[in-house]
Enzyme design. Structure first.
Site, PDB file in Angstrom:
ATOM      1  N   ASP A   2      -0.263   5.174   0.698  1.00 25.20           N
ATOM      2  CA  ASP A   2      -0.550   6.226   1.675  1.00 25.20           C
ATOM      3  C   ASP A   2      -0.673   5.640   3.070  1.00 25.20           C
ATOM      4  OD1 ASP A   2      -0.688   8.443  -0.162  1.00 25.20           O
ATOM      5  OD2 ASP A   2      -2.479   7.464  -0.951  1.00 25.20           O
TER       6      ASP A   2
ATOM      7  N   THR B  38      -5.057   2.968  -3.745  1.00 24.44           N
ATOM      8  CA  THR B  38      -6.195   3.693  -4.324  1.00 24.44           C
ATOM      9  C   THR B  38      -5.783   5.088  -4.791  1.00 24.44           C
ATOM     10  OG1 THR B  38      -6.842   4.591  -2.190  1.00 24.44           O
ATOM     11  CG2 THR B  38      -7.824   2.516  -2.809  1.00 24.44           C
TER      12      THR B  38
ATOM     13  N   GLU C 124      -0.888  11.292   4.425  1.00 22.97           N
ATOM     14  CA  GLU C 124      -2.259  11.814   4.505  1.00 22.97           C
ATOM     15  C   GLU C 124      -2.345  13.187   5.172  1.00 22.97           C
ATOM     16  OE1 GLU C 124      -4.487  10.768   2.753  1.00 22.97           O
ATOM     17  OE2 GLU C 124      -4.588   8.602   2.621  1.00 22.97           O
TER      18      GLU C 124
ATOM     19  N   LYS D 271     -11.473  11.720  -5.089  1.00 18.46           N
ATOM     20  CA  LYS D 271     -12.721  12.216  -5.697  1.00 18.46           C
ATOM     21  C   LYS D 271     -13.916  11.714  -4.889  1.00 18.46           C
ATOM     22  CE  LYS D 271     -11.700  10.538  -9.860  1.00 18.46           C
ATOM     23  NZ  LYS D 271     -10.286  10.141  -9.718  1.00 18.46           N
TER      24      LYS D 271
ATOM     25  N   ASP E 195       0.865  -1.167   0.000  1.00 16.22           N
ATOM     26  CA  ASP E 195       0.000   0.000   0.000  1.00 16.22           C
ATOM     27  C   ASP E 195       0.917   1.237   0.000  1.00 16.22           C
ATOM     28  OD1 ASP E 195      -2.307   1.690   0.502  1.00 16.22           O
ATOM     29  OD2 ASP E 195      -1.557   1.851   2.557  1.00 16.22           O
TER      30      ASP E 195
HETATM   31  C1  XBP Z   1      -5.279   6.189   0.328  1.00 12.78           C
HETATM   32  C2  XBP Z   1      -6.393   6.887  -0.303  1.00 12.78           C
HETATM   33  C3  XBP Z   1      -6.160   7.930  -1.305  1.00 12.78           C
HETATM   34  C4  XBP Z   1      -5.447   9.143  -0.759  1.00 12.78           C
HETATM   35  C5  XBP Z   1      -5.628  10.344  -1.647  1.00 12.78           C
HETATM   36  O1  XBP Z   1      -4.732   5.290  -0.586  1.00 12.78           O
HETATM   37  O2  XBP Z   1      -7.526   6.575  -0.011  1.00 12.78           O
HETATM   38  O3  XBP Z   1      -7.423   8.333  -1.776  1.00 12.78           O
HETATM   39  O4  XBP Z   1      -5.973   9.510   0.512  1.00 12.78           O
HETATM   40  O5  XBP Z   1      -5.214  10.064  -2.917  1.00 12.78           O
HETATM   41  P1  XBP Z   1      -3.867   3.964  -0.162  1.00 12.78           P
HETATM   42  P2  XBP Z   1      -6.056  10.547  -4.214  1.00 12.78           P
HETATM   43  O6  XBP Z   1      -3.809   3.895   1.324  1.00 12.78           O
HETATM   44  O7  XBP Z   1      -4.606   2.817  -0.794  1.00 12.78           O
HETATM   45  O8  XBP Z   1      -2.501   4.172  -0.770  1.00 12.78           O
HETATM   46  O9  XBP Z   1      -6.556  11.930  -3.916  1.00 12.78           O
HETATM   47  O10 XBP Z   1      -5.037  10.524  -5.309  1.00 12.78           O
HETATM   48  O11 XBP Z   1      -7.161   9.561  -4.375  1.00 12.78           O
HETATM   49 MG    MG Z   2      -3.096   3.258   3.147  1.00 17.28          MG
END
Ligand code: XBP
Ligand code: MG
Length: 252
Positions: free
Chosen positions: A12, A120, A19, A55, A10
């Site tokens: 983020d 994501t 975040e 989004k 993963d």
């Molecule tokens: C985390 C998410 C992402 C990010 C924002 O992704 O949910 O939506 O918060 O990114 P993960 P975008 O933990 O799966 O890496 O604004 O580009 O969606």
């Molecule tokens: Mg994550």
């Protein structure tokens, strides 16, 4: 008993704490620039993280009355500007990798384990993090970068993990996922992949019942011992998480 052949990461919250000081700040910059009277403070953003995808997160805030109604094209435009701001923040070098991430990645790569990303987040946001926090050579070292809208259903749906496994020709039985959130862990679990969770301030209180290992961070040998929140497979010597522990998860 299976051999560890693949790690799916993963992004983020797992590779880096993106975040609070990355995505959140970039959303607020885009809102401000577009004249929206909306600022996502740290606790509010924590609530909004229940929804994966930027989004989708804006849409959710609109639906609960946090922002005024707008059409999908406007949301997409706002999100595109947010992604540009995010890339700039990342290029400024503000978001380091979490402890132990580079060590595990390098050890796994040297051992010939297939590495992939399942996130994501938007592909261009992922590219910025690889370029500026990991290093350009990692574009070639990851065998798949599965990201964003490439699948219709985002985490906690298993789709992004299933997609990554299919692209790699890899079996879930030979794979371990690394995640930081309940939605991420659920996605890996629903794809039949064992999962190690490394929590952060936003995700520490999430429900990880059934995860294979839950830790405060991956950690390093020369730092204080990590906090082990759940260790159902009774892996020993968890001062820090080693590649050997990830192998042990599949061997046990
Ligand atoms: C985390 C998410 C992402 C990010 C924002 O992704 O949910 O939506 O918060 O990114 P993960 P975008 O933990 O799966 O890496 O604004 O580009 O969606
Ligand atoms: Mg994550």
């Amino acid at each position: 008993m299976s051999e560890l052949k693949c790690l799916l990461w993963d992004v983020d919250g797992t590779l880096a704490d993106t975040e609070r000081d990355g995505h959140r700040v970039a959303f607020n910059m885009a809102f401000n620039e577009a004249g929206h009277k909306r600022e996502w403070d740290v606790p509010t953003y924590g609530e909004l993280l229940a929804v994966t995808g930027g989004k989708e997160r804006i849409r959710f805030d609109i639906d609960r009355g946090g922002m005024h109604e707008m059409p999908a094209e406007e949301i997409a435009g706002l999100h595109a500007r947010k992604t540009i701001h995010y890339q700039t923040l990342i290029a400024e070098g503000r978001i380091p990798l979490r402890s132990g991430v580079r060590r595990i990645l390098e050890e796994a790569y040297a051992a010939g384990i297939t590495l992939g990303v399942a996130t994501t987040t938007t592909p261009s946001a992922l590219d910025a993090l690889i370029e500026h926090s990991l290093g350009h050579e990692w574009f070639d070292r990851f065998a798949v970068l599965a990201a964003g809208d490439i699948v219709p259903a985002k985490k906690p749906a298993p789709d992004i993990y299933t997609y990554a496994l299919e692209k790699l020709g890899m079996s879930a039985a030979n794979t371990v996922a690394l995640e930081d959130s309940e939605n991420g862990w659920k996605a890996a679990d629903a794809a039949g992949i064992k999962c190690v969770v490394t929590v952060n301030d936003y995700t520490r209180a999430h429900d990880f019942t059934g995860a294979d290992l839950v830790v405060s961070e991956f950690g390093e040998a020369h730092r204080d011992a990590i906090e082990v929140l759940d260790n159902p497979h009774a892996l020993g010597d968890l001062h820090h998480v080693k590649l050997a522990h990830l192998r042990q998860l599949l061997a046990g």
